[in-house]
Design a protein around this motif. Sequence first.
Motif, PDB file in Angstrom:
ATOM      1  N   THR A 296     -11.098   0.186  -2.516  1.00 21.85           N
ATOM      2  CA  THR A 296      -9.667   0.469  -2.509  1.00 21.85           C
ATOM      3  C   THR A 296      -8.891  -0.527  -3.369  1.00 21.85           C
ATOM      4  N   ILE A 297      -9.446  -1.715  -3.609  1.00 19.33           N
ATOM      5  CA  ILE A 297      -8.737  -2.708  -4.411  1.00 19.33           C
ATOM      6  C   ILE A 297      -8.529  -2.210  -5.830  1.00 19.33           C
ATOM      7  N   SER A 298      -9.455  -1.397  -6.347  1.00 16.28           N
ATOM      8  CA  SER A 298      -9.331  -0.915  -7.717  1.00 16.28           C
ATOM      9  C   SER A 298      -8.157   0.040  -7.871  1.00 16.28           C
ATOM     10  N   GLY A 299      -7.808   0.753  -6.803  1.00 18.18           N
ATOM     11  CA  GLY A 299      -6.657   1.639  -6.848  1.00 18.18           C
ATOM     12  C   GLY A 299      -5.371   0.953  -6.437  1.00 18.18           C
ATOM     13  N   TYR A 300      -5.493  -0.094  -5.655  1.00 15.98           N
ATOM     14  CA  TYR A 300      -4.337  -0.793  -5.097  1.00 15.98           C
ATOM     15  C   TYR A 300      -3.530  -1.513  -6.172  1.00 15.98           C
ATOM     16  N   LEU A 301      -4.201  -2.300  -7.008  1.00 16.19           N
ATOM     17  CA  LEU A 301      -3.486  -3.091  -8.001  1.00 16.19           C
ATOM     18  C   LEU A 301      -2.743  -2.237  -9.034  1.00 16.19           C
ATOM     19  N   PRO A 302      -3.353  -1.202  -9.592  1.00 13.93           N
ATOM     20  CA  PRO A 302      -2.601  -0.371 -10.537  1.00 13.93           C
ATOM     21  C   PRO A 302      -1.330   0.227  -9.948  1.00 13.93           C
ATOM     22  N   GLU A 303      -1.353   0.594  -8.679  1.00 13.82           N
ATOM     23  CA  GLU A 303      -0.150   1.140  -8.037  1.00 13.82           C
ATOM     24  C   GLU A 303       0.944   0.083  -7.916  1.00 13.82           C
ATOM     25  N   ILE A 304       0.548  -1.142  -7.594  1.00 11.81           N
ATOM     26  CA  ILE A 304       1.508  -2.244  -7.534  1.00 11.81           C
ATOM     27  C   ILE A 304       2.124  -2.473  -8.913  1.00 11.81           C
ATOM     28  N   LEU A 305       1.285  -2.514  -9.928  1.00 11.23           N
ATOM     29  CA  LEU A 305       1.753  -2.793 -11.279  1.00 11.23           C
ATOM     30  C   LEU A 305       2.624  -1.657 -11.806  1.00 11.23           C
ATOM     31  N   SER A 306       2.313  -0.429 -11.431  1.00 13.08           N
ATOM     32  CA  SER A 306       3.142   0.704 -11.818  1.00 13.08           C
ATOM     33  C   SER A 306       4.536   0.575 -11.204  1.00 13.08           C
ATOM     34  N   PHE A 307       4.605   0.157  -9.949  1.00 12.90           N
ATOM     35  CA  PHE A 307       5.897  -0.053  -9.303  1.00 12.90           C
ATOM     36  C   PHE A 307       6.691  -1.134 -10.032  1.00 12.90           C
ATOM     37  N   ILE A 308       6.030  -2.227 -10.398  1.00 10.34           N
ATOM     38  CA  ILE A 308       6.704  -3.315 -11.102  1.00 10.34           C
ATOM     39  C   ILE A 308       7.278  -2.817 -12.423  1.00 10.34           C
TER      40      ILE A 308
ATOM     41  N   THR B  35       0.805  -1.221   0.000  1.00 14.54           N
ATOM     42  CA  THR B  35       0.000   0.000   0.000  1.00 14.54           C
ATOM     43  C   THR B  35       0.838   1.271   0.000  1.00 14.54           C
ATOM     44  N   LEU B  36       2.072   1.186   0.485  1.00 11.53           N
ATOM     45  CA  LEU B  36       2.923   2.378   0.579  1.00 11.53           C
ATOM     46  C   LEU B  36       3.965   2.452  -0.535  1.00 11.53           C
ATOM     47  N   LEU B  37       3.884   1.567  -1.507  1.00  7.02           N
ATOM     48  CA  LEU B  37       4.867   1.578  -2.583  1.00  7.02           C
ATOM     49  C   LEU B  37       4.901   2.900  -3.353  1.00  7.02           C
ATOM     50  N   PRO B  38       3.756   3.537  -3.641  1.00  7.00           N
ATOM     51  CA  PRO B  38       3.845   4.819  -4.364  1.00  7.00           C
ATOM     52  C   PRO B  38       4.671   5.866  -3.626  1.00  7.00           C
ATOM     53  N   GLN B  39       4.510   5.941  -2.298  1.00  6.53           N
ATOM     54  CA  GLN B  39       5.249   6.919  -1.508  1.00  6.53           C
ATOM     55  C   GLN B  39       6.734   6.562  -1.384  1.00  6.53           C
ATOM     56  N   ARG B  40       7.049   5.265  -1.451  1.00  7.52           N
ATOM     57  CA  ARG B  40       8.419   4.815  -1.217  1.00  7.52           C
ATOM     58  C   ARG B  40       9.142   4.409  -2.503  1.00  7.52           C
ATOM     59  N   GLN B  41       8.471   4.515  -3.630  1.00  7.79           N
ATOM     60  CA  GLN B  41       9.019   4.003  -4.885  1.00  7.79           C
ATOM     61  C   GLN B  41      10.377   4.599  -5.218  1.00  7.79           C
ATOM     62  N   GLU B  42      10.505   5.912  -5.166  1.00 12.88           N
ATOM     63  CA  GLU B  42      11.764   6.564  -5.537  1.00 12.88           C
ATOM     64  C   GLU B  42      12.909   6.082  -4.655  1.00 12.88           C
ATOM     65  N   LEU B  43      12.654   5.998  -3.349  1.00 12.95           N
ATOM     66  CA  LEU B  43      13.676   5.535  -2.410  1.00 12.95           C
ATOM     67  C   LEU B  43      14.081   4.100  -2.708  1.00 12.95           C
TER      68      LEU B  43
ATOM     69  N   ILE C 244       5.675  -8.799  -2.348  1.00 12.72           N
ATOM     70  CA  ILE C 244       4.427  -8.060  -2.179  1.00 12.72           C
ATOM     71  C   ILE C 244       3.304  -9.033  -1.843  1.00 12.72           C
ATOM     72  N   SER C 245       2.757  -8.894  -0.660  1.00 17.23           N
ATOM     73  CA  SER C 245       1.688  -9.786  -0.190  1.00 17.23           C
ATOM     74  C   SER C 245       0.349  -9.307  -0.730  1.00 17.23           C
ATOM     75  N   LEU C 246       0.014  -9.738  -1.936  1.00 14.85           N
ATOM     76  CA  LEU C 246      -1.255  -9.329  -2.542  1.00 14.85           C
ATOM     77  C   LEU C 246      -2.452  -9.842  -1.749  1.00 14.85           C
ATOM     78  N   HIS C 247      -2.254 -10.908  -0.981  1.00 13.73           N
ATOM     79  CA  HIS C 247      -3.359 -11.435  -0.182  1.00 13.73           C
ATOM     80  C   HIS C 247      -3.765 -10.476   0.936  1.00 13.73           C
ATOM     81  N   SER C 248      -2.972  -9.432   1.158  1.00 14.96           N
ATOM     82  CA  SER C 248      -3.356  -8.440   2.160  1.00 14.96           C
ATOM     83  C   SER C 248      -4.681  -7.781   1.807  1.00 14.96           C
ATOM     84  N   PHE C 249      -5.013  -7.753   0.515  1.00 13.27           N
ATOM     85  CA  PHE C 249      -6.250  -7.104   0.096  1.00 13.27           C
ATOM     86  C   PHE C 249      -7.301  -8.083  -0.392  1.00 13.27           C
TER      87      PHE C 249
END
Length: 292
Positions: A124-136, A91-99, A111-116
């Motif tokens: 919130t699941i609709s916003g959660y997955l795109p952020e994960i995929l963007s990080f990947i 959930t915090l990957l967008p904020q921590r991505q640059e670091l 990444i524990s996708l089962h958290s959601f």
Amino acid sequence: MIPLSLKKFKKIYIEITNRCNLACSFCPRSERKKSFMRPEEFRAILGAIEGYTDHLALHVLGEPLLHPELGVLLALCQEHSLKVNLTTNGTLLPQRQELLLASPALRQVNISLHSFSEHDGDPTISGYLPEILSFIREAEATGLLISLRLWNLPPTGTSLPSPNETILKTLEYFFGLSEPLVARLTPGHGITLAPKVFLSQNNRFTWPHGPAPDLGDKGTCRGLKDHVAILVDGTVAPCCLDGEADIPLGNIHAQSLAGILASPRAVAMRTGFSQWRLTEPLCRRCTFRQSF
């Protein structure tokens, strides 16, 4: 120097925080005091474990991306030539991505996708997955390993449906997969989705902290063999599943790691494991050791 009688660990778990920003049903409600490990404590621990491992996992309980000085900790790992694995709910990957993507010490993000998955119907699941995929997508250029986990299947032999249909279909589309993931996934075995990106699905995990049924005293474990855990207050536990310090072997701030590992309790555990015998109640309740 590491004593000749003790071999190097594959990894050492250091719990930099036991705080979390979620309250998932599969995680225990810890009774330990919530805190963040201070950089000076972390630095002292790195000195105390020098020579014992080349790899760290910065978690036991808690969400490591919550740590306000994570950048400092990762820099210290780099200073000590240690490679780092992080396990996060994502959930915090967008904020921590640059670091994260700029850290040379970081080797792998789990990444524990089962958290959601337990929040079906939660928008919130609709916003959660795109952020994960963007990080990947951003991580692909860095060589960072990504392990996606869906460790939430119902018990074997039950007729309950899989909770992961939406997530699997999203992954199929994102990675351009021609074969449905549900047909490729076998519990306990990972598959490759893309270079350096992996997915595993497994049965829902149960932490061994009581109450839980006694499964008998026959078995072995990798605890004290290929890893050991250091909790946020410095308590040394024999494995990454002892999230409540049911088996406190000592404290790294007060004792040497060599002395802790040579303690009668630690020696009894290692001897028992080598003889396929479990000496601790926590180990008798642990379902994970049944996979060995």
